[in-house]
Design a protein around this motif. Structure first.
Motif, PDB file in Angstrom:
ATOM      1  N   ALA A  15      -4.832  -1.339  -1.809  1.00 44.53           N
ATOM      2  CA  ALA A  15      -3.784  -0.571  -1.122  1.00 44.53           C
ATOM      3  C   ALA A  15      -4.075  -0.470   0.367  1.00 44.53           C
ATOM      4  CB  ALA A  15      -3.667   0.822  -1.737  1.00 44.53           C
ATOM      5  N   GLU A  16      -5.324  -0.203   0.705  1.00 51.74           N
ATOM      6  CA  GLU A  16      -5.682  -0.069   2.117  1.00 51.74           C
ATOM      7  C   GLU A  16      -5.385  -1.356   2.879  1.00 51.74           C
ATOM      8  OE1 GLU A  16      -9.421   1.344   4.873  1.00 51.74           O
ATOM      9  OE2 GLU A  16      -9.863   0.347   2.986  1.00 51.74           O
ATOM     10  N   ALA A  17      -5.746  -2.496   2.300  1.00 51.41           N
ATOM     11  CA  ALA A  17      -5.523  -3.784   2.963  1.00 51.41           C
ATOM     12  C   ALA A  17      -4.029  -4.037   3.189  1.00 51.41           C
ATOM     13  CB  ALA A  17      -6.133  -4.907   2.136  1.00 51.41           C
ATOM     14  N   ILE A  18      -3.216  -3.683   2.217  1.00 51.24           N
ATOM     15  CA  ILE A  18      -1.766  -3.898   2.311  1.00 51.24           C
ATOM     16  C   ILE A  18      -1.139  -2.919   3.307  1.00 51.24           C
ATOM     17  CG2 ILE A  18       0.418  -3.700   1.041  1.00 51.24           C
ATOM     18  CD1 ILE A  18      -1.139  -4.757  -1.431  1.00 51.24           C
ATOM     19  N   ILE A  19      -1.408  -1.645   3.112  1.00 53.02           N
ATOM     20  CA  ILE A  19      -0.727  -0.601   3.881  1.00 53.02           C
ATOM     21  C   ILE A  19      -1.062  -0.664   5.367  1.00 53.02           C
ATOM     22  CG2 ILE A  19      -0.371   1.890   4.130  1.00 53.02           C
ATOM     23  CD1 ILE A  19       0.573   0.384   1.424  1.00 53.02           C
ATOM     24  N   LEU A  20      -2.313  -0.829   5.680  1.00 56.28           N
ATOM     25  CA  LEU A  20      -2.691  -0.871   7.098  1.00 56.28           C
ATOM     26  C   LEU A  20      -2.011  -2.031   7.811  1.00 56.28           C
ATOM     27  CD1 LEU A  20      -6.465   0.100   6.985  1.00 56.28           C
ATOM     28  CD2 LEU A  20      -4.512   1.523   7.662  1.00 56.28           C
ATOM     29  N   GLN A  21      -1.901  -3.163   7.130  1.00 57.59           N
ATOM     30  CA  GLN A  21      -1.245  -4.315   7.754  1.00 57.59           C
ATOM     31  C   GLN A  21       0.262  -4.080   7.893  1.00 57.59           C
ATOM     32  OE1 GLN A  21      -2.471  -8.038   6.072  1.00 57.59           O
ATOM     33  NE2 GLN A  21      -1.420  -9.213   7.620  1.00 57.59           N
ATOM     34  N   LEU A  22       0.905  -3.602   6.835  1.00 56.49           N
ATOM     35  CA  LEU A  22       2.352  -3.381   6.897  1.00 56.49           C
ATOM     36  C   LEU A  22       2.727  -2.355   7.965  1.00 56.49           C
ATOM     37  CD1 LEU A  22       3.400  -3.293   3.132  1.00 56.49           C
ATOM     38  CD2 LEU A  22       3.691  -5.175   4.768  1.00 56.49           C
ATOM     39  N   ASN A  23       1.915  -1.321   8.102  1.00 57.51           N
ATOM     40  CA  ASN A  23       2.244  -0.244   9.028  1.00 57.51           C
ATOM     41  C   ASN A  23       2.187  -0.692  10.492  1.00 57.51           C
ATOM     42  OD1 ASN A  23       3.155   2.379   9.393  1.00 57.51           O
ATOM     43  ND2 ASN A  23       1.113   3.247   9.462  1.00 57.51           N
ATOM     44  N   GLU A  24       1.604  -1.850  10.763  1.00 55.35           N
ATOM     45  CA  GLU A  24       1.564  -2.387  12.128  1.00 55.35           C
ATOM     46  C   GLU A  24       2.901  -2.989  12.561  1.00 55.35           C
ATOM     47  OE1 GLU A  24      -1.625  -5.200  12.489  1.00 55.35           O
ATOM     48  OE2 GLU A  24      -3.139  -3.727  11.885  1.00 55.35           O
ATOM     49  N   TYR A  25       3.759  -3.304  11.607  1.00 55.08           N
ATOM     50  CA  TYR A  25       5.023  -3.982  11.907  1.00 55.08           C
ATOM     51  C   TYR A  25       6.158  -2.986  12.108  1.00 55.08           C
ATOM     52  CZ  TYR A  25       2.785  -8.364  10.632  1.00 55.08           C
ATOM     53  OH  TYR A  25       1.949  -9.446  10.589  1.00 55.08           O
ATOM     54  N   SER A  26       7.207  -3.457  12.767  1.00 54.25           N
ATOM     55  CA  SER A  26       8.397  -2.627  12.995  1.00 54.25           C
ATOM     56  C   SER A  26       9.213  -2.509  11.705  1.00 54.25           C
ATOM     57  CB  SER A  26       9.280  -3.265  14.080  1.00 54.25           C
ATOM     58  OG  SER A  26       9.858  -4.465  13.586  1.00 54.25           O
ATOM     59  N   ALA A  27      10.039  -1.486  11.654  1.00 52.81           N
ATOM     60  CA  ALA A  27      10.934  -1.305  10.515  1.00 52.81           C
ATOM     61  C   ALA A  27      11.877  -2.503  10.381  1.00 52.81           C
ATOM     62  CB  ALA A  27      11.732  -0.011  10.669  1.00 52.81           C
ATOM     63  N   LYS A  28      12.323  -3.039  11.503  1.00 54.52           N
ATOM     64  CA  LYS A  28      13.235  -4.194  11.481  1.00 54.52           C
ATOM     65  C   LYS A  28      12.555  -5.395  10.819  1.00 54.52           C
ATOM     66  CE  LYS A  28      15.822  -7.404  14.364  1.00 54.52           C
ATOM     67  NZ  LYS A  28      16.131  -7.877  15.709  1.00 54.52           N
ATOM     68  N   PHE A  29      11.311  -5.653  11.170  1.00 55.05           N
ATOM     69  CA  PHE A  29      10.608  -6.788  10.580  1.00 55.05           C
ATOM     70  C   PHE A  29      10.341  -6.531   9.093  1.00 55.05           C
ATOM     71  CE2 PHE A  29       6.787  -9.236   9.498  1.00 55.05           C
ATOM     72  CZ  PHE A  29       7.246 -10.514   9.805  1.00 55.05           C
ATOM     73  N   LEU A  30       9.977  -5.310   8.737  1.00 54.39           N
ATOM     74  CA  LEU A  30       9.746  -4.993   7.325  1.00 54.39           C
ATOM     75  C   LEU A  30      11.040  -5.060   6.519  1.00 54.39           C
ATOM     76  CD1 LEU A  30       7.128  -2.110   7.589  1.00 54.39           C
ATOM     77  CD2 LEU A  30       6.732  -4.548   7.133  1.00 54.39           C
ATOM     78  N   GLU A  31      12.163  -4.808   7.169  1.00 52.97           N
ATOM     79  CA  GLU A  31      13.466  -4.984   6.511  1.00 52.97           C
ATOM     80  C   GLU A  31      13.652  -6.456   6.145  1.00 52.97           C
ATOM     81  OE1 GLU A  31      18.220  -4.531   7.565  1.00 52.97           O
ATOM     82  OE2 GLU A  31      16.774  -3.369   8.724  1.00 52.97           O
ATOM     83  N   LEU A  32      13.276  -7.348   7.049  1.00 54.25           N
ATOM     84  CA  LEU A  32      13.347  -8.781   6.777  1.00 54.25           C
ATOM     85  C   LEU A  32      12.422  -9.154   5.620  1.00 54.25           C
ATOM     86  CD1 LEU A  32      14.073 -11.753   7.381  1.00 54.25           C
ATOM     87  CD2 LEU A  32      12.290 -11.707   9.151  1.00 54.25           C
ATOM     88  N   VAL A  33      11.185  -8.732   5.682  1.00 48.53           N
ATOM     89  CA  VAL A  33      10.208  -9.056   4.632  1.00 48.53           C
ATOM     90  C   VAL A  33      10.679  -8.527   3.277  1.00 48.53           C
ATOM     91  CG1 VAL A  33       7.839  -8.640   3.824  1.00 48.53           C
ATOM     92  CG2 VAL A  33       8.266  -9.159   6.242  1.00 48.53           C
TER      93      VAL A  33
END
Length: 165
Positions: free
Chosen positions: A104-122
């Motif tokens: 979880a730590e590996a996933i969450i820390l990386q995802l939280n670095e990105y913008s909401a717009k980019f995470l919307e794409l992913v």
């Protein structure tokens, strides 16, 4: 308190802080797709995958004082900041939670670095992941036309997905 609520607390503890409701939705969805044991059900919405269950659980956790939700006025809209409170941390420590902390730590820390717009794409790409790659691209272009995602954005999203799997 239900274990599903506690898992959200654990996820937020790993993140430290999540800025934006949309970003929170996308982090939880992507984490679920990457096989973290999250139970929220999602449907496709205007901003990509959306969970009414997550919205309700987040509101409940805020009402219990386990999550801090700070509402900030930005240029013409409100933005929300989420953090685990001391009470939430104490509760989480007392829970016998089956949670993959390192993954979880590996996933969450990386995802939280990105913008909401980019995470919307992913998250949108992951929502249609059972389709061939070219069909996913067509879906994203059709459904997210107003976001103007570039080829580079899509390639970066594919690379992120692969690096997290």
């Amino acid at each position: 308190m239900l274990p599903d609520h506690a898992k959200l607390l654990a996820l937020l503890q790993e993140a430290g802080e999540v800025v934006g409701r949309k970003k929170w939705q996308k982090i939880v969805y992507i984490s679920k797709k990457l096989e973290l044991p999250l139970q929220e059900k999602y449907t496709f919405h205007m901003y990509g995958p959306y969970s009414e269950e997550l919205t309700m659980r987040t509101e409940e956790l805020c009402s219990l004082g386990f999550i801090s939700e700070i509402k900030e006025r930005k240029a013409g809209y409100y933005q929300y900041r989420y953090q685990l409170t001391e009470e939430g941390g104490t509760f989480l420590e007392k829970m016998d939670l089956d949670w993959p902390w390192k993954k979880a730590e590996a996933i969450i820390l990386q995802l939280n670095e990105y913008s909401a717009k980019f995470l919307e794409l992913v998250s949108t790409m992951l929502y249609f992941e059972e389709l061939p790659k070219e069909d996913v691209k067509e879906k994203v272009c059709a459904l997210k036309k107003s976001q103007n995602y570039s080829e580079e954005d899509m390639e970066e999203a594919w690379q992120l997905i692969q690096s997290l799997k």
